[in-house]
Write a protein that holds these residues in place. Sequence first.
Motif, PDB file in Angstrom:
ATOM      1  N   ALA A 122      32.500  35.397  38.273  1.00  0.00           N
ATOM      2  CA  ALA A 122      34.173  35.072  37.635  1.00  0.00           C
ATOM      3  C   ALA A 122      35.215  34.944  39.015  1.00  0.00           C
ATOM      4  N   PRO A 123      36.174  34.372  37.948  1.00  0.00           N
ATOM      5  CA  PRO A 123      37.411  33.149  39.691  1.00  0.00           C
ATOM      6  C   PRO A 123      38.077  34.740  39.968  1.00  0.00           C
ATOM      7  N   ALA A 124      37.573  36.162  39.467  1.00  0.00           N
ATOM      8  CA  ALA A 124      38.721  37.144  40.356  1.00  0.00           C
ATOM      9  C   ALA A 124      37.802  37.703  41.371  1.00  0.00           C
ATOM     10  N   VAL A 125      36.411  37.326  40.888  1.00  0.00           N
ATOM     11  CA  VAL A 125      35.475  38.220  42.152  1.00  0.00           C
ATOM     12  C   VAL A 125      35.592  36.802  43.188  1.00  0.00           C
ATOM     13  N   LEU A 126      35.355  35.706  43.063  1.00  0.00           N
ATOM     14  CA  LEU A 126      35.152  34.677  43.931  1.00  0.00           C
ATOM     15  C   LEU A 126      36.587  34.499  45.172  1.00  0.00           C
ATOM     16  N   ASP A 127      37.673  34.501  44.321  1.00  0.00           N
ATOM     17  CA  ASP A 127      38.576  34.713  45.529  1.00  0.00           C
ATOM     18  C   ASP A 127      38.828  36.171  45.804  1.00  0.00           C
ATOM     19  N   ALA A 128      38.172  37.409  45.283  1.00  0.00           N
ATOM     20  CA  ALA A 128      38.117  38.437  46.416  1.00  0.00           C
ATOM     21  C   ALA A 128      37.532  38.306  47.644  1.00  0.00           C
ATOM     22  N   LEU A 129      36.227  37.803  47.504  1.00  0.00           N
ATOM     23  CA  LEU A 129      35.181  37.536  48.250  1.00  0.00           C
ATOM     24  C   LEU A 129      36.744  36.852  49.447  1.00  0.00           C
ATOM     25  N   ALA A 235      36.405  44.256  49.921  1.00  0.00           N
ATOM     26  CA  ALA A 235      35.398  44.409  49.749  1.00  0.00           C
ATOM     27  C   ALA A 235      35.452  45.572  48.432  1.00  0.00           C
ATOM     28  N   ILE A 236      36.566  46.662  48.585  1.00  0.00           N
ATOM     29  CA  ILE A 236      36.961  46.820  47.613  1.00  0.00           C
ATOM     30  C   ILE A 236      37.337  46.175  46.597  1.00  0.00           C
ATOM     31  N   ALA A 237      38.317  45.829  46.626  1.00  0.00           N
ATOM     32  CA  ALA A 237      38.817  44.897  45.392  1.00  0.00           C
ATOM     33  C   ALA A 237      37.626  44.313  44.500  1.00  0.00           C
ATOM     34  N   VAL A 238      36.633  43.458  45.963  1.00  0.00           N
ATOM     35  CA  VAL A 238      34.944  42.651  45.323  1.00  0.00           C
ATOM     36  C   VAL A 238      34.851  43.741  44.376  1.00  0.00           C
ATOM     37  N   HIS A 239      34.637  44.713  44.508  1.00  0.00           N
ATOM     38  CA  HIS A 239      33.323  45.881  43.980  1.00  0.00           C
ATOM     39  C   HIS A 239      34.175  46.068  42.489  1.00  0.00           C
ATOM     40  N   ARG A 240      35.433  46.190  42.722  1.00  0.00           N
ATOM     41  CA  ARG A 240      36.013  46.618  41.147  1.00  0.00           C
ATOM     42  C   ARG A 240      35.967  44.968  40.330  1.00  0.00           C
ATOM     43  N   ALA A 241      36.167  44.310  41.347  1.00  0.00           N
ATOM     44  CA  ALA A 241      36.658  42.589  40.003  1.00  0.00           C
ATOM     45  C   ALA A 241      34.805  42.974  39.657  1.00  0.00           C
ATOM     46  N   ALA A 242      34.156  43.308  40.375  1.00  0.00           N
ATOM     47  CA  ALA A 242      32.568  42.902  40.097  1.00  0.00           C
ATOM     48  C   ALA A 242      31.678  43.878  39.057  1.00  0.00           C
ATOM     49  N   ASP A 243      32.479  44.607  38.643  1.00  0.00           N
ATOM     50  CA  ASP A 243      32.741  46.153  38.830  1.00  0.00           C
ATOM     51  C   ASP A 243      31.082  46.957  38.712  1.00  0.00           C
ATOM     52  N   LEU A 244      31.211  47.207  39.955  1.00  0.00           N
ATOM     53  CA  LEU A 244      29.560  46.986  41.301  1.00  0.00           C
ATOM     54  C   LEU A 244      29.727  48.173  41.272  1.00  0.00           C
ATOM     55  N   ASP A 245      29.021  49.447  41.284  1.00  0.00           N
ATOM     56  CA  ASP A 245      28.340  50.506  41.554  1.00  0.00           C
ATOM     57  C   ASP A 245      28.769  50.795  43.198  1.00  0.00           C
ATOM     58  N   PRO A 246      29.829  51.419  43.853  1.00  0.00           N
ATOM     59  CA  PRO A 246      29.949  51.785  45.271  1.00  0.00           C
ATOM     60  C   PRO A 246      29.165  52.356  45.588  1.00  0.00           C
ATOM     61  N   PRO A 247      28.889  52.721  47.252  1.00  0.00           N
ATOM     62  CA  PRO A 247      27.319  52.931  47.865  1.00  0.00           C
ATOM     63  C   PRO A 247      27.694  54.331  47.506  1.00  0.00           C
ATOM     64  N   SER A 248      26.788  55.164  46.854  1.00  0.00           N
ATOM     65  CA  SER A 248      26.371  56.706  46.971  1.00  0.00           C
ATOM     66  C   SER A 248      27.462  57.801  48.245  1.00  0.00           C
ATOM     67  N   ASP A 249      27.078  56.924  49.556  1.00  0.00           N
ATOM     68  CA  ASP A 249      27.917  57.543  50.607  1.00  0.00           C
ATOM     69  C   ASP A 249      29.031  57.208  50.886  1.00  0.00           C
ATOM     70  N   CYS A 250      30.159  56.747  49.710  1.00  0.00           N
ATOM     71  CA  CYS A 250      31.528  55.703  49.666  1.00  0.00           C
ATOM     72  C   CYS A 250      31.853  56.387  48.263  1.00  0.00           C
TER      73      CYS A 250
END
Length: 691
Positions: A122-129, A235-250
């Motif tokens: 998605a464009p939002a993910v690519l922009d955050a990257l 990187a936080i913005a990427v995880h939110r834009a892509a709806d990625l699960d954060p690392p377990s220790d984060c």
Amino acid sequence: MDLESIPGVGEKTARALSELDDPEQALRAGDVAALATAPGISQGRAARIARGAIRHDHDDPGGFLATDRAREIYREVLSLLTERTVTDYAAQRVETFYPSSQRSRIEQVQTFAREAIARDPAPAVLDALTGVEPLATPGDVRVRERCLATTDAERYAAAREAIPELSVEIVEDAQGLAELARGYSTVIALDESFAGVTVEGDVQVRPDALEHPAEIVPERPLAFFARNRDRITAAIAVHRAADLDPPSDCDIDALEDGLSRLEADGTVAGDDELDRLTVAVDDLDAAVGTAETVANDHLREAIREEDVTIEGSDLLSLVERGAGVDSLLSRELADEFAAAVAAAREHLIDALDLDSGEAEVARRTFGDEPTFPVERDEDATARLREDLTATKERRAGTLKRDLAADLADQRAGARDLVRNALELDVELAVARFADEFGCTMPTFVPAADERAAGFDIEAGRSPLLDEPLADIDPVDYDVSGVTLLSGVNSGGKTSLLDLVASVVVLAHMGLPVPAEHARLRRFDDLHYHAKTQGTLDAGAFESTVREFADLAQGGEGSLVLVDELESITEPGASAKIIAGILEALAANGATAVFVSHLADEIREMADFDVTVDGIEAVGLVDGELEVNRSPVKDHLARSTPELIVEKLATEASADGADAAGGTAAESARTNGGAETVSEPQFYDRLLEKFE
């Protein structure tokens, strides 16, 4: 893992890699970002090391790309992937993908690729990257307002090694501590013997200090987060834009909150009290100067308006005592002076927004003894500056310790967060490539069926053509064994070889291929010989023949693609040489496609029933060839000259029919009695030569 056993890793590089926390895991995972943090290792170098480690891990001898043209095809398809990355990291990371003959490596990447093509770029993910980069190591941190103190030489050495950010001082007794406290905002005594000692200033007794460096020097973890604040935030913005699960220790929310309280220089942001103290220290000199002006303006106006009368005896007394204007102020303008000083004090307190305790010290900046002009007390001003600075540093230290405590446990999670974002960029590059070139995951035949298999491509479109995908005709082609490919000039034979090579290279990289369906055997290597420009001289010709001799001796499992080898020498000799090469390749069980305009001659000279496929031109439209890009199996394609002669014959026959009426006698008369050949007859006789 013996690091020096990895191809391309020598003693010096192995030493650098050994400084990583877990070099073996980084190498096995192809973690370019982690490898690039080793001293002296660039991202490009890290990618090459990772590729060597992967080969070592899969017992891959390399050499799949056996010719220059095969290597060119690899670089071209790799560049298509690279162009679809956002970060420099991902561009280097895709360099770890290479064509391999090892099934374990292919399957490893296929697992990654199947997950990748399911991603949504998605464009939002690519922009955050665009803001994500590998985490950087902060520079050396030096803290000058704090020091460590000890009476023991061994503890002194241990302290310098454990906490290099602080000065370490040797003292003999409490008096030595007191002297240090006058030069530092905080002194941390490492010896338990100092417990209970009362010393003016901020002196802390911490025998366990070396075991908890982050508490003593919170600047250490804060420097890491300050240096990488923008990268982690991206990187936080990427995880939110892509709806990625954060690392377990984060804990993303806690991490984001901590970063919002941190300035780029490692100081704590958003604390009103620290801001007040910082402004007070910075503005002290200016505020004192303005306060002086306030007092003097007030006193000057009072003197100007005051009507002072001095009797002669009083004036004589003042002169005899050597008294000056100060005595006159004290006697005649005491109230006005007091009011002027009071105004100066209040201005200083208000300008610096001082609290009650600080205000008491500030009032000493202007004494009660009348003077004109009113001037600051330098000692009192220095004391106020020291007090404000010490309070500010204590406040900053407390805030830093609190923030460092909040962030310290997030460091590993932040690393994983950034690494995951960077790896997502690699996945999205694969997803974008697959989508833009209409790719699918290929299927490899089982190992037991490999000898009888070659490749089968359905609706393939070459990604190397400089045309929009929609404008490229899909091609179906399957080959097992050795095949000659015939066809008209500009019919797409070379493009077909490029398509086959691209599919095979990408499939052996473990990546999706540009086709609706592809099934192939796992080849040992790819030999792609591009068209030679002009006849070769004797030396070059000999070298080319030697290459095929080596291939003929061990060609089983090879894919051989050759484009018009006949151009290397005379046509008659070329046909004989190609026929001999095909015989050897067929005997060895290789898969081969030879493009040639001498297919009929080669077939006649070969001692086995060589298959000839043809890219067939179905006609000429407005002077342009109309071609069926998919080869027709077991069919010798007609040449371009044949099609042109056929077109001329058809047109001449039509014209002759329209102009019918002439007789043979008339023809004979116009040609001295000899029978002439009509234009249609001429073309028909030429066509017969092609049969």
